[in-house]
Motif scaffolding. Structure first.
Motif, PDB file in Angstrom:
ATOM      1  N   GLY A   9      -1.852 -38.076 -77.102  1.00 22.35           N
ATOM      2  CA  GLY A   9      -0.327 -38.037 -77.166  1.00 22.35           C
ATOM      3  C   GLY A   9       0.262 -36.977 -77.657  1.00 22.35           C
ATOM      4  O   GLY A   9      -0.082 -35.653 -77.531  1.00 22.35           O
ATOM      5  N   ASN A  10       1.267 -37.011 -78.577  1.00 23.05           N
ATOM      6  CA  ASN A  10       2.201 -35.957 -78.871  1.00 23.05           C
ATOM      7  C   ASN A  10       1.223 -35.291 -80.058  1.00 23.05           C
ATOM      8  O   ASN A  10       1.589 -34.165 -80.241  1.00 23.05           O
ATOM      9  N   GLY A  11       0.518 -35.847 -80.884  1.00 22.37           N
ATOM     10  CA  GLY A  11      -0.335 -35.020 -81.878  1.00 22.37           C
ATOM     11  C   GLY A  11       0.184 -34.626 -83.180  1.00 22.37           C
ATOM     12  O   GLY A  11      -0.186 -33.844 -83.927  1.00 22.37           O
ATOM     13  N   THR A  12       1.239 -35.807 -83.543  1.00 17.54           N
ATOM     14  CA  THR A  12       1.813 -35.603 -84.944  1.00 17.54           C
ATOM     15  C   THR A  12       0.487 -35.643 -85.955  1.00 17.54           C
ATOM     16  O   THR A  12       0.406 -34.948 -86.970  1.00 17.54           O
ATOM     17  N   ASN A  13      -0.443 -36.619 -85.768  1.00 15.70           N
ATOM     18  CA  ASN A  13      -1.536 -36.606 -86.581  1.00 15.70           C
ATOM     19  C   ASN A  13      -2.403 -35.513 -86.758  1.00 15.70           C
ATOM     20  O   ASN A  13      -2.815 -35.289 -87.669  1.00 15.70           O
ATOM     21  N   GLY A  80      -4.259 -41.038 -82.489  1.00 16.05           N
ATOM     22  CA  GLY A  80      -3.314 -41.324 -81.175  1.00 16.05           C
ATOM     23  C   GLY A  80      -4.227 -41.161 -80.088  1.00 16.05           C
ATOM     24  O   GLY A  80      -3.853 -41.073 -79.055  1.00 16.05           O
ATOM     25  N   ILE A 100      -6.967 -44.203 -86.780  1.00 20.87           N
ATOM     26  CA  ILE A 100      -5.500 -44.566 -87.454  1.00 20.87           C
ATOM     27  C   ILE A 100      -4.625 -45.594 -86.667  1.00 20.87           C
ATOM     28  O   ILE A 100      -4.661 -45.249 -85.317  1.00 20.87           O
ATOM     29  N   PRO A 102      -1.167 -48.009 -86.339  1.00 21.97           N
ATOM     30  CA  PRO A 102       0.230 -48.231 -87.119  1.00 21.97           C
ATOM     31  C   PRO A 102       0.488 -49.630 -87.424  1.00 21.97           C
ATOM     32  O   PRO A 102       1.723 -50.280 -87.258  1.00 21.97           O
ATOM     33  N   GLY A 115       0.832 -47.637 -80.167  1.00 16.53           N
ATOM     34  CA  GLY A 115       2.296 -46.982 -80.191  1.00 16.53           C
ATOM     35  C   GLY A 115       3.556 -47.908 -80.540  1.00 16.53           C
ATOM     36  O   GLY A 115       3.381 -48.885 -81.097  1.00 16.53           O
ATOM     37  N   GLU A 171       1.680 -42.240 -91.873  1.00 17.46           N
ATOM     38  CA  GLU A 171       0.233 -42.024 -91.423  1.00 17.46           C
ATOM     39  C   GLU A 171      -0.154 -40.818 -91.409  1.00 17.46           C
ATOM     40  O   GLU A 171      -1.481 -40.311 -91.645  1.00 17.46           O
TER      41      GLU A 171
HETATM   42  C1  GRF Z   1       1.191 -43.204 -83.219  1.00 20.11           C
HETATM   43  O1  GRF Z   1       1.649 -44.358 -82.862  1.00 20.11           O
HETATM   44  C2  GRF Z   1       0.135 -43.496 -84.106  1.00 20.11           C
HETATM   45  O2  GRF Z   1       0.498 -44.353 -84.998  1.00 20.11           O
HETATM   46  C3  GRF Z   1      -1.156 -43.914 -83.169  1.00 20.11           C
HETATM   47  O3  GRF Z   1      -0.930 -42.929 -81.996  1.00 20.11           O
HETATM   48  C4  GRF Z   1       0.410 -42.657 -81.720  1.00 20.11           C
HETATM   49  C5  GRF Z   1       0.769 -41.204 -81.719  1.00 20.11           C
HETATM   50  O4  GRF Z   1       0.403 -40.539 -82.707  1.00 20.11           O
HETATM   51  N1  GRF Z   1      -2.412 -43.489 -84.055  1.00 20.11           N
HETATM   52  P1  GRF Z   1       0.333 -38.685 -82.518  1.00 20.11           P
HETATM   53  O5  GRF Z   1       1.575 -38.449 -82.929  1.00 20.11           O
HETATM   54  O6  GRF Z   1      -0.197 -38.541 -81.063  1.00 20.11           O
HETATM   55  O7  GRF Z   1      -0.556 -38.413 -83.609  1.00 20.11           O
END
Ligand code: GRF
Length: 185
Positions: A9-13, A80, A100, A102, A115, A171
């Motif tokens: 996904g977005n990859g913020t982790n 994610g 991880i 949520p 998500g 997270e």
């Molecule tokens: C978030 O819901 C996180 O809890 C789960 O994946 C989703 C996106 O995370 N692990 P990220 O922003 O792609 O890291």
């Protein structure tokens, strides 16, 4: 220490892990970032010069990942990642794959619970608190041994979005702490 990060996904982790390494808060090297679909997380990895691969979701996804990363990494981090790993990779990396999620496992887990859907379910349940969890991956879905958890309050006027933001922020700290714990033992 050498790790691989799996994303969807977005990859913020992933970003939190890369930032922790750059700031000298995490002593490891990201050998690969692998996705099961095109996603912004892959762009983040490319920008930082990390080797990336985008694979098709499908029956041989787990074996293809194992082929790319090899057998001697120290840890695989699911950040994610929305596909389910199975087969040899689970044996080769037994107790060396963390994910991880949520919510405060075992609550709000299992197939299809990922998500924003997790936060919708938490609000619907009327729970006054939720959180996030890092757990080891086993053959099940969100069922492996829990490594770390952190609680997050639910506010009366929360929407799934506002709750997801509050959890996601926690997270980012939890995933870095968990990697440190596992690598440094
Ligand atoms: C978030 O819901 C996180 O809890 C789960 O994946 C989703 C996106 O995370 N692990 P990220 O922003 O792609 O890291």
């Amino acid at each position: 220490y050498r790790i691989a990060v799996l994303v969807s996904g977005n990859g913020t982790n992933l970003q939190a892990i890369m930032d922790a390494i750059d700031e000298g808060n995490l002593n490891c090297f990201i050998e690969y970032v692998i996705a099961d679909r095109n996603c912004y997380a892959i762009e983040r990895a490319k920008k930082r010069g990390i080797k990336t691969a985008v694979l098709d979701k499908g029956l041989d996804l787990s074996d293809k990942i194992l082929q790319i990363i090899g057998k001697d990494l120290d840890l695989i981090v699911l950040a994610g990642f929305l596909s389910i790993l199975k087969g040899d990779i689970l044996k080769v990396y037994e107790n060396k794959i963390i994910n991880i999620h949520p919510s405060l496992l075992p609550k709000f887990s299992g197939k299809g619970m990922y998500g924003i859907k997790v936060h919708e379910a938490v609000l619907k349940s009327g729970e006054k608190e939720t959180g996030c969890s890092v757990h080891f991956i086993d053959e099940g879905i969100d069922t492996g041994k829990i490594l770390l958890q952190e609680k997050v309050p639910v506010f009366f006027n929360d929407t799934p979005y506002t709750l997801s933001k509050r959890v996601l922020e926690r997270e980012h700290d939890l995933i870095v702490k968990a990697i440190k714990m596992v690598l440094e033992g």
